[in-house]
Write a protein that holds these residues in place. Structure first.
Motif, PDB file in Angstrom:
ATOM      1  N   UNK A  95      12.038   3.308 -13.527  1.00 24.87           N
ATOM      2  CA  UNK A  95      12.385   2.773 -12.205  1.00 24.87           C
ATOM      3  C   UNK A  95      13.418   1.664 -12.357  1.00 24.87           C
ATOM      4  N   UNK A  96      14.501   1.774 -11.613  1.00 24.63           N
ATOM      5  CA  UNK A  96      15.574   0.783 -11.664  1.00 24.63           C
ATOM      6  C   UNK A  96      15.900   0.315 -10.256  1.00 24.63           C
ATOM      7  N   UNK A  97      15.760  -0.962  -9.996  1.00 24.61           N
ATOM      8  CA  UNK A  97      16.130  -1.496  -8.687  1.00 24.61           C
ATOM      9  C   UNK A  97      17.630  -1.771  -8.655  1.00 24.61           C
ATOM     10  N   UNK A  98      18.228  -1.648  -7.476  1.00 19.10           N
ATOM     11  CA  UNK A  98      19.647  -1.946  -7.321  1.00 19.10           C
ATOM     12  C   UNK A  98      19.852  -3.448  -7.564  1.00 19.10           C
ATOM     13  N   UNK A  99      20.737  -3.806  -8.499  1.00 18.49           N
ATOM     14  CA  UNK A  99      20.899  -5.227  -8.851  1.00 18.49           C
ATOM     15  C   UNK A  99      21.779  -5.990  -7.875  1.00 18.49           C
ATOM     16  N   UNK A 100      21.657  -7.309  -7.903  1.00 20.07           N
ATOM     17  CA  UNK A 100      22.546  -8.203  -7.177  1.00 20.07           C
ATOM     18  C   UNK A 100      23.538  -8.811  -8.152  1.00 20.07           C
ATOM     19  N   UNK A 148       6.621  -1.435 -12.611  1.00 19.71           N
ATOM     20  CA  UNK A 148       7.458  -1.903 -13.709  1.00 19.71           C
ATOM     21  C   UNK A 148       8.862  -1.331 -13.564  1.00 19.71           C
ATOM     22  N   UNK A 149       9.869  -2.167 -13.784  1.00 16.95           N
ATOM     23  CA  UNK A 149      11.251  -1.721 -13.628  1.00 16.95           C
ATOM     24  C   UNK A 149      12.046  -1.884 -14.916  1.00 16.95           C
ATOM     25  N   UNK A 150      13.179  -1.175 -14.961  1.00 16.06           N
ATOM     26  CA  UNK A 150      14.095  -1.238 -16.099  1.00 16.06           C
ATOM     27  C   UNK A 150      15.448  -1.766 -15.609  1.00 16.06           C
ATOM     28  N   UNK A 199       0.830  -1.217   0.000  1.00 16.68           N
ATOM     29  CA  UNK A 199       0.000   0.000   0.000  1.00 16.68           C
ATOM     30  C   UNK A 199       0.857   1.257   0.000  1.00 16.68           C
ATOM     31  N   UNK A 200       1.892   1.287   0.851  1.00 22.40           N
ATOM     32  CA  UNK A 200       2.747   2.462   0.935  1.00 22.40           C
ATOM     33  C   UNK A 200       3.566   2.661  -0.340  1.00 22.40           C
ATOM     34  N   UNK A 201       4.034   1.566  -0.915  1.00 21.25           N
ATOM     35  CA  UNK A 201       4.817   1.656  -2.151  1.00 21.25           C
ATOM     36  C   UNK A 201       3.952   2.185  -3.292  1.00 21.25           C
ATOM     37  N   UNK A 202       2.747   1.646  -3.423  1.00 22.87           N
ATOM     38  CA  UNK A 202       1.857   2.099  -4.485  1.00 22.87           C
ATOM     39  C   UNK A 202       1.488   3.570  -4.317  1.00 22.87           C
ATOM     40  N   UNK A 203       1.282   4.000  -3.074  1.00 25.16           N
ATOM     41  CA  UNK A 203       0.951   5.404  -2.822  1.00 25.16           C
ATOM     42  C   UNK A 203       2.107   6.305  -3.235  1.00 25.16           C
ATOM     43  N   UNK A 204       3.324   5.906  -2.923  1.00 20.66           N
ATOM     44  CA  UNK A 204       4.488   6.722  -3.297  1.00 20.66           C
ATOM     45  C   UNK A 204       4.643   6.792  -4.814  1.00 20.66           C
ATOM     46  N   UNK A 205       4.553   5.655  -5.483  1.00 16.02           N
ATOM     47  CA  UNK A 205       4.786   5.621  -6.928  1.00 16.02           C
ATOM     48  C   UNK A 205       3.632   6.215  -7.735  1.00 16.02           C
ATOM     49  N   UNK A 206       2.510   6.450  -7.095  1.00 14.34           N
ATOM     50  CA  UNK A 206       1.414   7.118  -7.805  1.00 14.34           C
ATOM     51  C   UNK A 206       1.796   8.548  -8.173  1.00 14.34           C
ATOM     52  N   UNK A 207       2.835   9.069  -7.523  1.00 15.16           N
ATOM     53  CA  UNK A 207       3.326  10.421  -7.824  1.00 15.16           C
ATOM     54  C   UNK A 207       4.563  10.399  -8.710  1.00 15.16           C
ATOM     55  N   UNK A 241      15.510  11.629 -19.715  1.00 16.85           N
ATOM     56  CA  UNK A 241      14.397  11.000 -19.001  1.00 16.85           C
ATOM     57  C   UNK A 241      14.660  11.010 -17.489  1.00 16.85           C
ATOM     58  N   UNK A 242      13.590  10.864 -16.724  1.00 14.74           N
ATOM     59  CA  UNK A 242      13.698  10.853 -15.270  1.00 14.74           C
ATOM     60  C   UNK A 242      13.880   9.416 -14.783  1.00 14.74           C
ATOM     61  N   UNK A 243      14.891   9.222 -13.956  1.00 13.10           N
ATOM     62  CA  UNK A 243      15.229   7.880 -13.472  1.00 13.10           C
ATOM     63  C   UNK A 243      15.127   7.839 -11.946  1.00 13.10           C
ATOM     64  N   UNK A 244      14.496   6.801 -11.446  1.00 14.44           N
ATOM     65  CA  UNK A 244      14.377   6.604 -10.004  1.00 14.44           C
ATOM     66  C   UNK A 244      15.083   5.299  -9.623  1.00 14.44           C
ATOM     67  N   UNK A 245      16.138   5.409  -8.829  1.00 16.61           N
ATOM     68  CA  UNK A 245      16.869   4.246  -8.339  1.00 16.61           C
ATOM     69  C   UNK A 245      16.278   3.799  -7.013  1.00 16.61           C
TER      70      UNK A 245
END
Length: 225
Positions: A119-124, A147-149, A105-113, A188-192
């Motif tokens: 969006x890129x997650x830190x890789x392993x 969705x992530x890149x 719920x909190x993640x979806x609320x944040x990403x709604x903005x 483009x705007x990138x969110x890590x």
């Protein structure tokens, strides 16, 4: 419905919409588990969300001196306290994959903005992924429908940050490199995204790699700070 953290049954009245459309029923935490996690509220550092600061904290001033061309901005949801450390231990290190849904719920609320952001997650590293069986950041983003890149990859299997002290973390060498997809982030705007921001070293290393591809903006996000 079960609590997304303790897995105990949640007893509550469903709304009319939920009764008519069961797919609208979202994962949620029970009252006791809701109370365990402390959300970050003001006062907090405006550039990294470190609690207790009304202006830019000393850490951010040091990072700004090191990266003068990076107009960084980090946002986080929860304080990295004992309750959150316990959740991280159970989810990330003990491999309780069910806990990927704990903060949907909190993640979806944040990403709604964050519409229109890449969006890129830190890789392993491959070795760490094989050991753990999943990327904990990618998993909680996917659970929330984000969705992530794949813009970064990590070839070096370094010692986990949790096993290092602050000075060792800050002195850690660069471990990331860009993927071919990074060529598409210009203007483009990138969110890590990472799970926890402690010193910031991991996210600054990641941003450093992507900056050379001339994105319009890079910001960072974590569940806890």
């Amino acid at each position: 419905m079960k609590c997304s953290y303790c897995q105990q049954e949640i007893v509550r009245n469903l709304t009319i919409k939920e009764l008519l459309f069961p797919l609208l029923i979202k994962s949620e935490r029970c009252y006791l588990c809701q109370e365990k996690f402390k959300k970050i509220t003001a006062p907090a550092c405006p550039t990294c969300c470190k609690p207790g600061w009304t202006t830019r904290c000393e850490e951010c001033q040091q990072w700004q001196a090191m990266y003068p061309r990076y107009d960084f901005c980090h946002q986080a949801l929860f304080s990295y306290d004992e309750a959150f450390k316990k959740w991280i231990q159970q989810y990330k290190f003990l491999g309780d994959f069910r806990l990927k849904a704990t903060f949907i719920s909190e993640i979806q609320a944040y990403f709604s903005h964050k519409k229109g952001w890449l969006v890129c997650s830190i890789p392993l590293s491959d070795a760490r992924f094989s050991q753990r069986g999943f990327n904990q950041v990618e998993a909680f983003l996917q659970a929330a429908g984000i969705k992530t890149q794949d813009l970064l990859e990590k070839d070096v299997d370094s010692t986990p940050q949790s096993d290092k002290n602050r000075q060792e973390r800050l002195a850690a060498p660069q471990v990331f490199k860009a993927t071919k997809a990074a060529a598409n982030i210009k203007n483009k705007k990138v969110l890590l995204v990472d799970d926890v921001y402690t010193t910031g070293r991991t996210l600054f290393h990641a941003a450093e790699i992507l900056q050379s591809y001339q994105p319009e903006k890079i910001q960072t996000f974590s569940l806890a700070r």
